[in-house]
Design a protein around this motif. Structure first.
Motif, mmCIF file in Angstrom:
data_model
loop_
_atom_site.group_PDB
_atom_site.id
_atom_site.type_symbol
_atom_site.label_atom_id
_atom_site.label_comp_id
_atom_site.label_asym_id
_atom_site.label_seq_id
_atom_site.Cartn_x
_atom_site.Cartn_y
_atom_site.Cartn_z
ATOM 1 N N ASN A 1 50.504 49.591 36.668
ATOM 2 C CA ASN A 1 50.639 50.098 38.037
ATOM 3 C C ASN A 1 49.916 49.234 39.051
ATOM 4 O OD1 ASN A 1 52.224 52.186 37.229
ATOM 5 N ND2 ASN A 1 50.758 53.800 37.680
ATOM 6 N N GLY A 2 48.823 48.601 38.615
ATOM 7 C CA GLY A 2 48.057 47.786 39.542
ATOM 8 C C GLY A 2 48.659 46.411 39.758
ATOM 9 N N MET B 1 56.118 44.921 44.197
ATOM 10 C CA MET B 1 56.317 45.563 45.486
ATOM 11 C C MET B 1 55.902 44.641 46.637
ATOM 12 S SD MET B 1 57.758 48.467 45.249
ATOM 13 C CE MET B 1 58.078 49.881 44.192
ATOM 14 N N TYR B 2 54.854 43.859 46.431
ATOM 15 C CA TYR B 2 54.400 42.933 47.479
ATOM 16 C C TYR B 2 55.428 41.833 47.710
ATOM 17 C CZ TYR B 2 51.485 39.625 50.038
ATOM 18 O OH TYR B 2 50.998 38.768 50.995
ATOM 19 N N ARG B 3 55.915 41.238 46.639
ATOM 20 C CA ARG B 3 56.876 40.137 46.753
ATOM 21 C C ARG B 3 58.225 40.601 47.289
ATOM 22 N NH1 ARG B 3 56.331 34.928 46.862
ATOM 23 N NH2 ARG B 3 58.175 34.601 45.553
ATOM 24 N N GLY C 1 47.333 47.882 45.204
ATOM 25 C CA GLY C 1 47.567 47.733 43.772
ATOM 26 C C GLY C 1 46.995 46.440 43.235
ATOM 27 N N LEU C 2 47.143 45.361 44.000
ATOM 28 C CA LEU C 2 46.637 44.060 43.565
ATOM 29 C C LEU C 2 45.112 44.013 43.560
ATOM 30 C CD1 LEU C 2 49.183 41.749 45.442
ATOM 31 C CD2 LEU C 2 49.120 42.305 42.996
ATOM 32 N N PRO D 1 42.790 44.966 39.173
ATOM 33 C CA PRO D 1 41.654 44.255 38.575
ATOM 34 C C PRO D 1 40.382 45.093 38.517
ATOM 35 C CG PRO D 1 42.825 42.810 40.087
ATOM 36 C CD PRO D 1 43.414 44.181 40.258
ATOM 37 N N LEU D 2 40.149 45.942 39.526
ATOM 38 C CA LEU D 2 38.952 46.776 39.509
ATOM 39 C C LEU D 2 38.996 47.766 38.349
ATOM 40 C CD1 LEU D 2 38.384 47.562 43.308
ATOM 41 C CD2 LEU D 2 37.051 46.038 41.837
#
Length: 247
Positions: free
Chosen positions: A149-150, A157-159, A171-172, A176-177
Motif C-alpha cells: 500500500n505504501g 498512483m503518483y505516476r 504513501g511514498l 518506508p516509515l
C-alpha cells in the motif's frame, strides 16, 4: 456511471471497509485474549474474539478485493508493479489469516481447559499462540503494508495521476516509515506499539484512509491511462490527442 467511476467507487469502499473491520478487532475485540495471560483458563470472552475473527475475515476479503479491483486500471501504468501490488496484498492477508487461526485456537483450548495438559501447560500454549498472532501482525500489517500500500500503490498512483500527487506522496513517505519501524521492532530497537511505531504509521494511515474516501467521493482524476494510453511502458510515446493537435 462509467466503468472507471464504478471501479473507483468499489475500490474506495473496500479501502474504507479495511478500516472498519481492522480497527475494532485490533483495538477492542481481541483485547481480552491479547492482554490477559490467563485468558485460556479463565471465564473467557469467546464470542467477542469470534466477532473479531469474523471482522478480520472480512478484512482479508476487502484487502484482496481492493487490489484485484484496481489491477485492470493500474496495469496500464505498470503491469509488473500492479501484479506486485496484488501479490503484496495476498501476502499481507496470509499473515492476517495465520493470526486469526492462532487466536481461535486459544478459544478452542480454553473450552478444553480440563484436558490432560493441565492449566499450567495451557497458559504456556495460549501465550505461544498469542505470540504467533503478534508476529503475524508485525510482519503483515506492520511491514508488508509498507511495501504494498505504501511504496507500490503510492508510486503507481503518483505516476498515473489518478489521485492528487500530494496525496500519493503520503504513501511514498509512509511506506518506508512502516518498513523501518517494523524492522526496528523485529530487531528489538523499539517496542511493539511504542510511540515511535505509532508515529511512524500516521502517514500510511492517512494515505489509505484519504485514498478510500477520495475514490468514493471523487473517483479517479483524468489521466492518460484511463484513455487507453499506457503508463511507464509508453512514456516515450505521444498520445493520440497530442498527435491530432499537432496536425
Amino acid at each position: 456511471m462509467s466503468s472507471t467511476r464504478k471501479t473507483a467507487l468499489i475500490a474506495g469502499a473496500l479501502f474504507v471497509i479495511t478500516f472498519l473491520t481492522s480497527i475494532p478487532a485490533a483495538l477492542v475485540l481481541y483485547t481480552p485474549v491479547l492482554d490477559h495471560a490467563n485468558y485460556i483458563v479463565g471465564a473467557g470472552a469467546d464470542t467477542r474474539v469470534a466477532l473479531g475473527a469474523f471482522l478480520e475475515v472480512l478484512l482479508i476479503v476487502a484487502n484482496v478485493g481492493s487490489a484485484v479491483v484496481l489491477f485492470p486500471v493500474l496495469k496500464r501504468q505498470n503491469e509488473p508493479l500492479a501484479l506486485g501490488y496484488v501479490t503484496a496484498r495476498i501476502i499481507e492477508s496470509t499473515f492476517i489469516a495465520i493470526g486469526i487461526v492462532s487466536l481461535l485456537a486459544v478459544v478452542t483450548l480454553r473450552k478444553d481447559v480440563g484436558g490432560t495438559g493441565g492449566a499450567g501447560t495451557l497458559v504456556a500454549v495460549g501465550r505461544s499462540l498469542v505470540a504467533i498472532h503478534d508476529w503475524t501482525f508485525l510482519l503483515g500489517p506492520g511491514w508488508i503494508v509498507g511495501v504494498g500500500n505504501g511504496l507500490i500503490l503510492g508510486y503507481l498512483m503518483y505516476r498515473s495521476g489518478l489521485v492528487p500527487r500530494g496525496m500519493a506522496m503520503l504513501g511514498l513517505i509512509g511506506g518506508p516509515l512502516i518498513i523501518i519501524s517494523g524492522t526496528a521492532v523485529l530487531f528489538d530497537v523499539i517496542q511493539p506499539g511504542s510511540a515511535a511505531q505509532v508515529i511512524a504509521t500516521i502517514p500510511e494511515f492517512i494515505w489509505e484512509l484519504s485514498l478510500g474516501i477520495y475514490l468514493m467521493v471523487k473517483g479517479f482524476k483524468p489521466s492518460p491511462i484511463l484513455s487507453g494510453t499506457t503508463g511507464d511502458a509508453g512514456a516515450g510515446e505521444r498520445s493520440p490527442a497530442l498527435a491530432v493537435a499537432d496536425r
